[in-house]
Write an enzyme that holds these catalytic residues in place. Sequence first.
Site, mmCIF file in Angstrom:
data_model
loop_
_atom_site.group_PDB
_atom_site.id
_atom_site.type_symbol
_atom_site.label_atom_id
_atom_site.label_comp_id
_atom_site.label_asym_id
_atom_site.label_seq_id
_atom_site.Cartn_x
_atom_site.Cartn_y
_atom_site.Cartn_z
ATOM 1 N N ASP A 157 7.736 -11.267 -29.181
ATOM 2 C CA ASP A 157 7.603 -10.544 -27.914
ATOM 3 C C ASP A 157 6.370 -9.646 -27.903
ATOM 4 O OD1 ASP A 157 8.442 -9.918 -25.318
ATOM 5 O OD2 ASP A 157 10.536 -9.739 -25.925
ATOM 6 N N ASP A 237 9.813 -12.084 -17.082
ATOM 7 C CA ASP A 237 11.157 -12.595 -17.365
ATOM 8 C C ASP A 237 11.790 -13.186 -16.107
ATOM 9 O OD1 ASP A 237 10.806 -11.639 -19.904
ATOM 10 O OD2 ASP A 237 12.235 -9.988 -19.709
#
Length: 447
Positions: A157, A237
């Site tokens: 991430d 996202d």
Amino acid sequence: MSTLRNLLAVALTSAVAHTAVEALVSPDGVGKLPALGWNSWNEFHCDINATVFETIAQRMVDLGLKDAGYVYVNIDDCWSDKDVRRDPATNAILPNATRFPDGISGLAEKVHGLGLKLGIYSDAGTSTCAGYAGSLGYEAIDAATFAEWGVDYLKYDNCNVPANWSDEYTYNKDDGTSNAPPGYSWDTSNSAKRYHAMRDELLKQNRTIEFSMCIWGEANVQSWGNTTGHSWRMYGDINPSWSGADGGGTWGVMPILNHASFFWNATDLWGHGDWDMLEVGIGDLTYEESRSHFALWAALRSPLIIGTPLAEVSDDIVEILLNKELLAYNQDPVYGASAMPYKWGLNPDGTSNLTHPAAYWTGPSGEGIHVFMVNTEDREVTMSAVFGEIPGLKGVGNEFLVHDMWTGQDLGNFTDKVDVKLKVHDTAALRITGVDGSHPNPTWTTR
């Protein structure tokens, strides 16, 4: 708007340099095709433990997902010890001993015993998005630790990046503009360097670990992602809605497809634009919207990482996830590029619209030329695949055999076009061949 239309013109006339020589080619074919698996975040967030993953792994076997090719059981954030973080003597990252009493290695043994693979999560910053230990500055230790534990996949991430690691120039992922000077290589940016550091350490290990870069489309990642990882996130996202956006960086299916309408062309064998996890059967998505979500992600040749809760998943949702022909398109071993938009539909071509993005897509496989038509309207419509408009069919005839990828049945021979009636927000998935079933244009690709 003109910037995006210019970007579309470039995408339609040229391809981002991406060959097997330049890509991150791994042993045993790992990463050549988009990853298939399951990830814990959508269902469990931080409420995870070893039992969750053991149960999901068995469920993937029982539902037939493993046999269909879904092999990764991926741990997302919150698996490590949030308080102690690292071993004071070795600096090795520490699993949460309460949640994972046998460690990650013990879980890996059980997952491997079912013929599946185990994925794990870390971050190219000082902490993960949930505040657990990140890997920035600890790449060598963490890569070696993951390999020792038997990890097969790393989702990496992009949270909590220190100011001294900020990029020199800015990049707008929404329209592809930047204040970098002409000719600047984003492969030299600090963002790229952070991901290069983990790539280099993973490559030193005695096992192949698929490298999934969750960088959200930042730093023009599509220009350097294929030399760095096996996949790279192309946008924010996803959330389980058709056209929604929550204002905090999460997007529904249509806004993400809109972005893909302009940034589809970096995907190929050995490197894949990642349009985020599958929300099939979750939240506000209807059955037809779930069908569209799955078909379009398969068409984009995105990794297909299930976020659906599997404990009580319905049979009709499992049927979507197991569709053999859409999976075969996504996993085609010869034609690795994403499907491309060839017509927008409601809006002029090249229009950025979060509700009504490009509705007509096409791409080849070893079986033929495929067309995906998504009904973005709030009513039933009839959509037409006009053969003369489809790039791979232009100039090769006007009569073709059309096959429905959803049902696995031939619809028959059609001249000039085929019309399909679609329910609200459903998608047609068609395979088009010569009337004798032969490939109509095997040399054509979207690149």
